[in-house]
Design an enzyme around this catalytic site. Structure first.
Site, short mmCIF file in Angstrom:
data_model
loop_
_atom_site.label_atom_id
_atom_site.label_comp_id
_atom_site.label_asym_id
_atom_site.label_seq_id
_atom_site.Cartn_x
_atom_site.Cartn_y
_atom_site.Cartn_z
N THR A 141 38.09 47.73 22.77
CA THR A 141 38.47 46.80 21.73
C THR A 141 39.27 47.53 20.65
OG1 THR A 141 36.50 45.43 22.09
CG2 THR A 141 37.60 45.20 19.97
N SER A 142 40.40 46.95 20.24
CA SER A 142 41.19 47.45 19.12
C SER A 142 41.66 48.89 19.39
CB SER A 142 40.36 47.30 17.84
OG SER A 142 41.14 47.53 16.71
N SER A 143 41.20 49.88 18.62
CA SER A 143 41.59 51.26 18.92
C SER A 143 41.18 51.63 20.35
CB SER A 143 40.95 52.21 17.91
OG SER A 143 41.43 53.51 18.09
#
Ligand SMILES: *[C@@H]1O[C@H](CO)[C@@H](O)[C@H](O)[C@H]1NC(C)=O
Ligand SMILES: *[C@@H]1O[C@H](CO)[C@@H](O)[C@H](O)[C@H]1NC(C)=O
Ligand SMILES: *[C@@H]1O[C@H](CO)[C@@H](O)[C@H](O)[C@H]1NC(C)=O
Length: 374
Positions: A141-143
């Site tokens: 998720t995300s990074s």
């Protein structure tokens, strides 16, 4: 007499089963997984009922996250209990715990940075548990989603499939520094052609001609941390790598897997899932991932159909946070009084949105460009 024996046998079985249900394998740190130039930490979840030649899922946390947070906040450990695979939870070594998806070393096969440390965790796990090297998957998720794309480009032979939640194309976060923050990319201003993104990915492992992981790209239209343009740019990148055309998906499935989502099926190796009104607090669709990885189900289109009702609503990072985010996304914040949802951005250079977080979350500094409600 025989009945009595049978009954007491059943009772014994029942209490054994009950004990088995209470007992649950635990998250554990591994400190000897091999070369670890970047100092990333390795945590692993091995379910009590491990499959023979188990598959591996690498599940990578977001900025400010930890292995423990992603273990408890994502569905993969629970799914591992059901399906018998191993989950590796890498943990970022940097303050703020973003991943290094910006240095030349991490964006290079065997460059010795975070991407290499994670690849070494996989190699160690395959050897240690006789895991199935043809069924290694990566998600984040995300990074962690950015790292998922980077691993797909730097270690294409290691992974069979990937699922990306709110990431950016491999190479988009390049700054030339370790653990940098590329705000041009984050805000969706790094726009390139399919051919350019393709060559960015291919340059990360020059000369490689073997198989590559099939890519599932998930993003929300209301993401103001990693802007939704990154959905389009990431699809361009993998469309080019697999020989599809970004502008011409084979199928567009609206309302799939549920009302707000549209699925863009390019072919067996690339599917985009776009959520209208979904923010950076994007839910993890664990059932869909299991089908995409081939742990359950089969093709991308049957995946689409079988997960239609249950997954998104049932499997969220945190159901209540999701609900409050949806509300936040559709409400114009009152002047001087607004609050950002869990995982939303709440500060950073150039950021003009809410700086307070919805209860019980607090705004945590990650780097000069990014603070997040956690
Ligand atoms: C990797 O680096 C981290 C942080 O220094 C350390 O905790 C871990 O033990 C190291 N693991 C290996 C295999 O070197
Ligand atoms: C971010 O990436 C773009 C290329 O996509 C590059 O032009 C820009 O210089 C990078 N930003 C930083 C801060 O390095
Ligand atoms: C990006 O993709 C979404 C979903 O297909 C689409 O609605 C949007 O118009 C695209 N954005 C651009 C700039 O092409």
């Amino acid at each position: 007499m025989r009945l009595q024996t049978l009954v007491s046998g059943l009772l014994a079985l029942a209490s054994f089963a009950a004990a088995g249900m209470v007992k649950r394998a635990a998250l554990a740190q591994v400190t000897n997984f091999g070369p670890n130039t970047s100092g990333a930490k390795m945590f692993i979840y091995v379910p009590d009922k491990l499959a023979a030649n188990p598959p591996i899922v690498v599940a990578i946390h977001y900025c400010s996250g930890t292995a423990q947070a992603y273990y408890s906040g994502s569905p993969y450990a629970r799914l591992a209990d059901m399906h018998g695979f191993i989950v590796i939870y890498p943990e970022s070594p940097y303050s703020g715990t973003c991943w290094d998806v910006s240095s030349t070393a991490s964006l290079t096969h065997d460059g010795g940075a975070n991407s290499n440390s994670i690849a070494n965790m996989v190699t160690w796990t395959i050897a240690q548990y006789k895991a199935d090297s043809s069924r290694v998957f990566v998600t984040g998720t995300s990074s962690g989603a950015m790292m998922t794309n980077v691993l797909a480009a730097t270690y294409p032979g290691m992974f069979a499939a990937a699922s990306v939640y709110a990431g950016v194309p491999a190479g988009c976060f390049y700054t030339g520094t370790v653990n940098g923050w590329n705000s041009s990319c984050a805000t969706g201003a790094s726009i390139h052609t399919q051919a350019e993104w393709t060559s960015t990915a291919l340059r990360m492992y020059p000369g490689y001609t073997g198989p590559r992981p099939k890519m599932l790209i998930n993003h929300g239209s209301a993401d103001t941390t990693i802007y939704p343009q990154n959905f389009n740019e990431t699809l361009k990148q993998w469309a080019g790598v697999f020989g599809y055309t970004y502008g011409s998906p084979q199928q567009t499935l609206a309302g799939n897997p549920s009302a707000v989502w549209t699925k863009y099926v390019y072919g067996p190796n690339l599917v985009g899932v776009y959520g209208t009104g979904i923010t950076h607090n994007i839910p993890i669709n664990g059932d869909q991932d299991m089908a995409w990885f081939g742990i359950t189900g089969s093709s991308p289109t049957s995946t689409a159909v079988t997960t239609a009702t249950s997954a998104i609503t049932a499997t969220t990072l945190v159901t209540s946070a999701q609900t409050s985010t949806s509300a936040a996304a559709t409400t114009t914040p009152a002047p001087g009084g607004c609050s950002a949802a869990r995982w939303a951005q709440c500060g950073g250079n150039g950021y003009a949105g809410c700086t307070a977080c919805a209860s019980p979350w607090t705004c945590k500094y990650s780097n000069d460009w990014y603070s997040q409600c956690l």
